[in-house]
Write an enzyme that holds these catalytic residues in place. Structure first.
Site, PDB file in Angstrom:
ATOM      1  NE  ARG A  15     -22.700 -28.367 -26.846  1.00  0.00           N
ATOM      2  CZ  ARG A  15     -23.481 -29.412 -26.540  1.00  0.00           C
ATOM      3  NH1 ARG A  15     -22.938 -30.520 -26.058  1.00  0.00           N
ATOM      4  NH2 ARG A  15     -24.784 -29.340 -26.730  1.00  0.00           N
ATOM      5  CD  GLN A  73     -36.397 -19.619 -29.767  1.00  0.00           C
ATOM      6  OE1 GLN A  73     -35.744 -20.327 -30.528  1.00  0.00           O
ATOM      7  NE2 GLN A  73     -36.760 -20.024 -28.562  1.00  0.00           N
ATOM      8  CE1 TYR A 100     -36.155 -29.870 -31.285  1.00  0.00           C
ATOM      9  CE2 TYR A 100     -37.152 -31.881 -32.160  1.00  0.00           C
ATOM     10  CZ  TYR A 100     -37.107 -30.870 -31.213  1.00  0.00           C
ATOM     11  OH  TYR A 100     -38.030 -30.857 -30.192  1.00  0.00           O
ATOM     12  N   GLY A 101     -33.454 -28.786 -36.976  1.00  0.00           N
ATOM     13  CA  GLY A 101     -32.534 -28.481 -38.059  1.00  0.00           C
ATOM     14  C   GLY A 101     -31.164 -29.087 -37.912  1.00  0.00           C
ATOM     15  CG  ASP A 102     -29.600 -29.796 -34.004  1.00  0.00           C
ATOM     16  OD1 ASP A 102     -30.748 -30.320 -34.059  1.00  0.00           O
ATOM     17  OD2 ASP A 102     -29.090 -29.412 -32.930  1.00  0.00           O
ATOM     18  NE  ARG A 331     -11.545 -25.236 -66.364  1.00  0.00           N
ATOM     19  CZ  ARG A 331     -11.049 -24.095 -66.850  1.00  0.00           C
ATOM     20  NH1 ARG A 331      -9.865 -24.096 -67.457  1.00  0.00           N
ATOM     21  NH2 ARG A 331     -11.720 -22.980 -66.727  1.00  0.00           N
ATOM     22  CB  ALA A 378       3.205 -34.327 -75.613  1.00  0.00           C
ATOM     23  CB  SER A 403       4.897 -32.670 -79.626  1.00  0.00           C
ATOM     24  OG  SER A 403       4.478 -34.015 -79.588  1.00  0.00           O
ATOM     25  NE  ARG A 438       8.573 -27.296 -86.809  1.00  0.00           N
ATOM     26  CZ  ARG A 438       8.949 -28.471 -87.279  1.00  0.00           C
ATOM     27  NH1 ARG A 438      10.053 -28.551 -88.027  1.00  0.00           N
ATOM     28  NH2 ARG A 438       8.258 -29.554 -87.020  1.00  0.00           N
TER      29      ARG A 438
END
Length: 454
Positions: A15, A73, A100-102, A331, A378, A403, A438
């Site tokens: 289900r 089983q 029970y596993g659920d 991160r 920036a 920047s 530059r």
């Protein structure tokens, strides 16, 4: 006293309409079966036996824990048949407990209460009273109020269907009794299955008293057969976590819009806005403010830190009075020291940001070490990857990065050094100097911008 804890996890879960075994679907970020194993593992002197069927190798690969054994089983012939498979691989023990596993939210306290009820003359059964007992086996009691049997709904006459006390499936008994009684169970019922619930009637005939226990909340023993049931249990679990937080001194903008998928420890006077998700192990200090729509995973956040809206923090450490976001991404390996700032649309990875340093907007800084009071302008990026290896960028105390600069690692920017905006830096920069890199500007006179032809 030794205990065998048998966890039934061989069901198909049709289900759920999923290729994933039902017991591996997650509640609060953890597989249903793993939650049951975690609870079982808290029982002293216990051995866990998981009965698997479909996708047994996938189940085994997904579940962690000590003292776990598996039984197979192959045919789904009922709960008693599944327990028989477990008994066939178990060793000597005093008591056997069936879980029970659920059924993921059963608590340690409930499990221990069931186990503690068992002796040579007693079998323990966990029951619950439901307003709507549809689908559950009903508890039958005699005139003295003692349990005398369990009848499954499909086998029950109309008068039995009115009973609201139902079987949860969780039971415990002496292992010697279990081994003696299992062969006495037959499959003469509408399902043609071997019901573990028949143990109750056998115990009654054998002069063993069946004592019932009840969980604190019905949701503890609620099983998952559909995604709808899973979502209801998820919401119940999250509500419980939210209430614990508020009781400990945390203000939640909306207790219905927070998700804790792991463990969250928190100090006092913290504020958590809507739609914040915590994963793994997260620790909050005091006076922390977390804006809406943030994801925080396996991280430590110190006192008086502000995490602004839509920020993602993963495996990072943030110290007192730092400001993160909005729209920041930290991160793994990021350390943000006190009074530092990681601003909007900044991504930082494997980097230490020193005391009072700022990366305010629109930058990527990876594999770097920033001293105190560094200012990163920036559009700055650290070019830390050469296609094969990662390299480190060091920005010493009070350095200033103009920047739109590209810092090609490995690289060291000296103390009080200044990088002019728009520079591409490929060599170390000495202390106390201005560095420009530059291309010369060229102005073309009388140049006419092209136009489209009509």
């Amino acid at each position: 006293m030794t205990i065998d804890i048998v966890i039934l996890a061989a069901g198909q879960g049709t289900r759920m309409h999923s290729a994933l075994p039902k017991v591996l679907h997650c509640l609060a970020g953890e597989p249903l079966l793993q939650r049951v194993v975690n609870t079982a593992s808290s029982v002293p002197d216990s051995k866990i036996i998981i009965v698997t069927g479909r996708a047994s190798e996938e189940v085994k690969a997904s579940i962690s824990g000590e003292q776990i054994h598996y039984a197979q089983q192959d045919e789904q012939l009922g709960t008693a048949h599944a327990v028989q498979a477990a008994v066939s691989v178990s060793g000597p023990s005093d008591i056997t407990l069936v879980l029970y596993g659920d059924v993921p939210l059963i608590s340690k306290e409930t499990v221990l209460a069931v186990i503690d009820t068992v002796d040579n003359d007693t079998m323990a059964l966990l029951t619950v009273t439901l307003e709507d007992p549809e689908g559950y086996g009903r508890i039958l009691r005699d005139k003295q109020g003692d349990v005398c049997g369990i009848i499954e709904q499909k086998d029950a006459p109309p008068e039995a269907l009115k009973i609201q006390e139902v079987n949860t499936g969780v039971l415990a008994l002496k292992t010697s009794h279990l081994r003696e009684w299992l062969p006495q169970i037959d499959n003469k019922n509408t399902q043609g299955e071997y019901y573990l619930t028949d143990l109750v009637a056998i115990a009654k005939r054998s002069g063993i008293h069946v004592v019932t226990k009840m969980p604190r909340f019905p949701q503890e023993v609620a099983g998952v057969n559909t995604r709808i049931q899973l979502s209801k249990l998820e919401r119940f679990y999250q509500q419980q976590q939210a209430e614990k937080l508020m009781m400990s001194g945390v203000t939640l903008a909306d207790p219905n819009r927070i998700d804790i998928r792991g463990s969250l420890s928190s100090g006092n006077d913290n504020f958590i806005d809507i739609n914040v998700v915590f994963e793994g192990v997260v620790k909050l200090g005091n006076n922390v403010s977390i804006g809406p729509n943030c994801l925080i995973t396996d991280s430590m956040i110190g006192d008086s830190v502000q995490v602004k809206a839509n920020s993602v923090i993963e495996k990072s450490e943030i110290y007192s009075n730092a400001v993160i976001g909005p729209f920041a991404r930290l991160r793994p390996g990021t350390v943000v020291c006190k009074n530092a700032k990681i601003g909007n649309f900044v991504e930082v990875k494997n980097t230490q940001v020193g005391i009072g340093s700022k990366i305010s907007h629109l930058s990527y800084v990876g594999d770097a070490e920033l001293g105190a009071d560094v200012n990163v302008g920036a559009g700055t990026i650290t070019c830390n990857y050469d296609g094969a290896n990662k390299h480190k960028t060091i920005m010493a105390d009070n350095s200033f990065i103009g920047s739109n600069s590209s810092l090609v690692a490995p690289l060291k920017i000296g103390k009080n050094a200044t990088i002019g905006a728009g520079s591409i830096i490929i060599k170390d920069v000495p202390d106390d100097q201005l560095t420009l890199a530059r291309a010369p500007q060229k102005n073309v006179p009388y140049w006419v911008r092209p136009t489209k032809k009509k």
